[in-house]
Design a protein around this motif. Structure first.
Motif, PDB file in Angstrom:
ATOM      1  N   GLY A   1      26.531  44.027  34.660  1.00  0.00           N
ATOM      2  CA  GLY A   1      27.135  45.357  34.639  1.00  0.00           C
ATOM      3  C   GLY A   1      28.295  45.400  33.662  1.00  0.00           C
ATOM      4  O   GLY A   1      28.565  44.432  32.948  1.00  0.00           O
ATOM      5  N   SER A   2      29.012  46.498  33.685  1.00  0.00           N
ATOM      6  CA  SER A   2      30.025  46.718  32.657  1.00  0.00           C
ATOM      7  C   SER A   2      31.422  46.321  33.117  1.00  0.00           C
ATOM      8  O   SER A   2      32.394  46.495  32.392  1.00  0.00           O
ATOM      9  N   ALA A   3      31.532  45.791  34.337  1.00  0.00           N
ATOM     10  CA  ALA A   3      32.866  45.517  34.864  1.00  0.00           C
ATOM     11  C   ALA A   3      33.522  44.294  34.222  1.00  0.00           C
ATOM     12  O   ALA A   3      34.733  44.143  34.281  1.00  0.00           O
TER      13      ALA A   3
ATOM     14  N   GLY B   1      41.671  46.313  38.548  1.00  0.00           N
ATOM     15  CA  GLY B   1      41.176  47.230  37.527  1.00  0.00           C
ATOM     16  C   GLY B   1      40.003  46.676  36.745  1.00  0.00           C
ATOM     17  O   GLY B   1      39.707  45.480  36.811  1.00  0.00           O
ATOM     18  N   GLN B   2      39.318  47.577  36.035  1.00  0.00           N
ATOM     19  CA  GLN B   2      38.139  47.220  35.241  1.00  0.00           C
ATOM     20  C   GLN B   2      38.298  47.740  33.818  1.00  0.00           C
ATOM     21  O   GLN B   2      38.923  48.797  33.636  1.00  0.00           O
ATOM     22  N   PRO B   3      37.676  47.112  32.802  1.00  0.00           N
ATOM     23  CA  PRO B   3      36.959  45.856  32.916  1.00  0.00           C
ATOM     24  C   PRO B   3      37.927  44.687  33.082  1.00  0.00           C
ATOM     25  O   PRO B   3      39.070  44.739  32.633  1.00  0.00           O
ATOM     26  N   ALA B   4      37.425  43.633  33.713  1.00  0.00           N
ATOM     27  CA  ALA B   4      38.184  42.401  33.859  1.00  0.00           C
ATOM     28  C   ALA B   4      37.543  41.332  32.968  1.00  0.00           C
ATOM     29  O   ALA B   4      36.424  41.517  32.496  1.00  0.00           O
ATOM     30  N   THR B   5      38.265  40.266  32.743  1.00  0.00           N
ATOM     31  CA  THR B   5      37.723  39.187  31.906  1.00  0.00           C
ATOM     32  C   THR B   5      37.399  37.973  32.769  1.00  0.00           C
ATOM     33  O   THR B   5      38.255  37.505  33.536  1.00  0.00           O
ATOM     34  N   TYR B   6      36.159  37.521  32.611  1.00  0.00           N
ATOM     35  CA  TYR B   6      35.718  36.326  33.322  1.00  0.00           C
ATOM     36  C   TYR B   6      35.899  35.145  32.378  1.00  0.00           C
ATOM     37  O   TYR B   6      35.210  35.042  31.362  1.00  0.00           O
TER      38      TYR B   6
END
Lengths: 168, 168, 168
Positions: C56-58, C27-32
């Motif tokens: 981008g917004s992901a 799922g999105q958004p994800a956290t890096y």
């Protein structure tokens, strides 16, 4: 003819632990054929740490820094774990012996065993080419020895992060 | 469009031997596209040892230390073995050429072949981070080139100890 | 309990890209969760290149050079990508912290997450034994940390040339 099994992986990949478990599947007590020599404090500590993992009555230990063929023939009444081929090769080369002669004798001895033999070896060829010739020669010898033993083995497992993938 | 196949593995992992056998499955004679240059005695000996493995009438040899695209187009009537990409990359970088431009041209050329191409490359990124920047840059380039070629390839095999696991 | 997934591979093997894709499947958004610290120009450039891939917004980005446990707890409402464990271990050791204590706390934190965690790590043990003790100690620590995380993980993938093989 007995079974021979190779676990090949990186440093601290967990290959010894997997190989120990595989050896004990053949029965207890098993014989741990140790190729390590304690030539300094760091090596002494590494050997002690590995021995602590094998505490208990499941294992006999047989030291064979160089004469692995004699060790195999002397212990052919129980499952054996040879840990590890890469240190053995180091010892052979440091002693000025011909690793190709010794390596071929080892492969021949494996074929003549009655009890199973599990062997541990390092993959050392997946980094950058080493700067010095000695390291390159060692890397070449280790890679070829691994090929010979893998060809002779009935099972070969590639190990990373404590997990294995069967290659053969 | 032809098939392209990548064998990736460590130094002395037996990847060349596996790639040779795979190439000859497509028919004989095949063309051995050699990227090695003999710039010293050690390299001369390594090249000679590899050539001795391919003795006989099954192989033509085509030297291509840098211009791999031209070599592919000139030999597109028989199965080809490119051995190896890592030495080719070294030659490209030593010649001061832009490896990304050359790498992309290579991938484009692979897609335009009629006869099969088997390629050999080294995994060089599984050791400790090298001390010097040049080695780190080479390691990065080699890793990215491997990704590009693997993405373009129909089959990819990972090699250790003379055995392979199919990744694609 | 949430899922945790490990991608282990060499430098520039494409492991981050595969791990990013796997994270976004949740799922999105994800956290890096970025463990890299820019302590020189080369590292700044590497970090910028990785960030450009995630434009981008992901993705949200969360910097955690050392306190990975706090980062996991603070972000437990979305899928997380931890990139990478090997840099985190470097930071822990450079800060003079006890990597075994920190590593065990990390494994315990993984088991307590609600949202999925994908982790990236390097295989660093498949080259020649490093010359200096510090590098050998780091290699040992990295190998053991990889084993611990792999044991805790639900899925483990071995990566080379942008392709993966599932080990668990």
């Amino acid at each position: 003819m007995s079974e021979s099994i190779l676990f090949i992986g990186g440093a601290r990949s967990g290959k010894s632990r997997l190989a120990e478990a595989r050896t004990l599947q053949f029965g207890q007590p098993a014989t741990y054929i140790a190729t390590a020599e304690a030539w300094d404090d760091e090596m002494t500590a590494r050997i002690a740490a590995h021995q602590a993992q094998r505490a208990g009555s499941a294992w006999h230990t047989y030291a064979a820094p160089r004469d692995l063929v004699a060790a195999l023939h002397a212990t052919d009444s129980s499952p054996r774990l040879v840990d590890c081929l890469t240190l053995w090769l180091t010892n052979i080369m440091l002693a000025g012996l011909d690793w190709q002669v010794e390596g071929k004798a080892l492969v021949a001895a494996l074929a003549a065993q009655s009890a199973p033999v599990v062997l541990v070896s390092n993959e050392v060829g997946m980094g950058i080419v080493p700067d010095n010739r000695l390291a390159r020669d060692f890397r070449d010898a280790a890679g070829r020895l691994n090929q010979w033993v893998a060809q002779a083995a009935d099972e070969v497992h590639f190990v990373s992060a404590g997990l294995s993938m069967r290659m053969k």
